[in-house]
Design a protein around this motif. Structure first.
Motif, PDB file in Angstrom:
ATOM      1  N   ARG A   1      43.827  31.795  37.886  1.00 12.40           N
ATOM      2  CA  ARG A   1      43.001  32.999  38.001  1.00 12.40           C
ATOM      3  C   ARG A   1      41.705  32.694  38.748  1.00 12.40           C
ATOM      4  NH1 ARG A   1      42.941  36.051  32.086  1.00 12.40           N
ATOM      5  NH2 ARG A   1      45.159  36.619  31.993  1.00 12.40           N
ATOM      6  N   ARG A   2      41.070  31.614  38.354  1.00 14.85           N
ATOM      7  CA  ARG A   2      39.785  31.270  38.964  1.00 14.85           C
ATOM      8  C   ARG A   2      39.924  31.046  40.469  1.00 14.85           C
ATOM      9  NH1 ARG A   2      36.499  27.111  40.379  1.00 14.85           N
ATOM     10  NH2 ARG A   2      38.083  25.510  40.053  1.00 14.85           N
ATOM     11  N   MET A   3      41.042  30.425  40.859  1.00 14.24           N
ATOM     12  CA  MET A   3      41.207  30.077  42.260  1.00 14.24           C
ATOM     13  C   MET A   3      41.754  31.225  43.098  1.00 14.24           C
ATOM     14  SD  MET A   3      39.946  27.138  42.295  1.00 14.24           S
ATOM     15  CE  MET A   3      40.178  27.039  44.064  1.00 14.24           C
TER      16      MET A   3
ATOM     17  N   PRO B   1      43.984  39.193  34.683  1.00 12.16           N
ATOM     18  CA  PRO B   1      45.156  38.586  35.321  1.00 12.16           C
ATOM     19  C   PRO B   1      45.022  38.471  36.836  1.00 12.16           C
ATOM     20  CG  PRO B   1      45.834  40.103  33.616  1.00 12.16           C
ATOM     21  CD  PRO B   1      44.356  40.304  33.795  1.00 12.16           C
ATOM     22  N   CYS B   2      45.752  37.490  37.377  1.00 10.51           N
ATOM     23  CA  CYS B   2      45.750  37.252  38.816  1.00 10.51           C
ATOM     24  C   CYS B   2      47.051  37.779  39.425  1.00 10.51           C
ATOM     25  CB  CYS B   2      45.603  35.755  39.104  1.00 10.51           C
ATOM     26  SG  CYS B   2      46.949  34.749  38.411  1.00 10.51           S
TER      27      CYS B   2
ATOM     28  N   PRO C   1      48.440  44.514  33.309  1.00 13.81           N
ATOM     29  CA  PRO C   1      47.304  43.666  33.695  1.00 13.81           C
ATOM     30  C   PRO C   1      46.098  44.505  34.110  1.00 13.81           C
ATOM     31  CG  PRO C   1      49.319  42.951  34.772  1.00 13.81           C
ATOM     32  CD  PRO C   1      49.594  44.287  34.168  1.00 13.81           C
ATOM     33  N   ARG C   2      44.948  44.182  33.552  1.00 15.32           N
ATOM     34  CA  ARG C   2      43.715  44.905  33.899  1.00 15.32           C
ATOM     35  C   ARG C   2      43.284  44.530  35.309  1.00 15.32           C
ATOM     36  NH1 ARG C   2      38.518  43.529  33.021  1.00 15.32           N
ATOM     37  NH2 ARG C   2      39.098  41.777  31.697  1.00 15.32           N
ATOM     38  N   ARG C   3      42.798  45.509  36.062  1.00  7.97           N
ATOM     39  CA  ARG C   3      42.347  45.245  37.427  1.00  7.97           C
ATOM     40  C   ARG C   3      40.848  45.015  37.522  1.00  7.97           C
ATOM     41  NH1 ARG C   3      45.811  45.498  41.389  1.00  7.97           N
ATOM     42  NH2 ARG C   3      47.868  46.443  41.050  1.00  7.97           N
TER      43      ARG C   3
END
Length: 212
Positions: A113-115, A125-126, A209-211
């Protein structure tokens, strides 16, 4: 059965940056790791390569090469060792080793997620999770300490695909378990609503998943 990484691939994995999972190697070597689901190419310049959760697990000595399978439920990346349990598995092992695997997979997903999230956020979420909804939701639940259902028993959660885009259904053994699952998913960055199945009147969750 998934083939283990080659000796060269293992050296690249073990040499990855311990904090970020950043990899160094030739274009061909990095592409091979990407093809096996052990690395991903960052979408932003300079387009460096980083370990996926499965790559991190190998580096940490877990020996697993992959995460979730869409129907049977493996977890973060997609080759075949670690499996995020979606509920309904028979004879699945539990205990300290499993807890360590789940913890490693979840930490790897947070790093993903961070990347890959444009703003580096880890609280939502990614892109990978949006393409692997069942796997991602199951991992979030198991990482939060929730227990998947065993076989046909109604003793834990079950995560299932739905016809709706970007939504999974989560079933639980009782209302309290459903509420706890909803709280865990919301904490992991999912939007959750509770609904009633028209025919059976059973309650279930619909999670996306939340945007933001």
């Amino acid at each position: 059965m998934t083939r283990p990484p080659t000796a060269v691939q293992q050296r690249l994995i073990y040499a990855a940056d311990p904090a970020t999972g950043r990899l160094r190697g030739t274009d061909a070597q990095l592409a091979a790791l990407v093809g096996r689901g052990l690395a991903f190419r960052h979408p932003r310049p300079p387009h460096d390569h980083f370990l996926t959760p499965a790559g991190h697990r190998i580096r940490e000595g877990a020996g697993a090469e992959t995460p979730p399978g869409a129907s049977s439920g493996e977890a973060p990346d997609g080759s075949g060792g670690f499996a995020a349990r979606v509920g309904g598995e028979v004879g699945a092992e539990s205990g300290p080793a499993r807890l360590q695997e789940v913890r490693g997979a979840w930490q790897g997903l947070l790093e993903l997620r961070r990347m890959t999230n444009p703003d580096g956020a880890v609280d939502r979420p990614c892109g990978w999770e949006r393409t692997q909804l069942v796997r991602a939701a199951a991992l979030a639940l198991e990482a939060a300490g929730h227990r998947p259902a065993t076989g046909d028993a109604a003793d834990g959660y079950r995560v299932r695909a739905t016809p709706q885009p970007e939504a999974v259904a989560v079933h639980g053994p009782d209302p309290a378990a459903l509420r706890a699952s909803a709280a865990a998913l919301e904490e992991a960055g999912w939007q959750v609503g509770e609904y009633t199945e028209p025919r059976t009147r059973a309650r279930y969750l619909l999670a996306s998943p939340r945007r933001r």
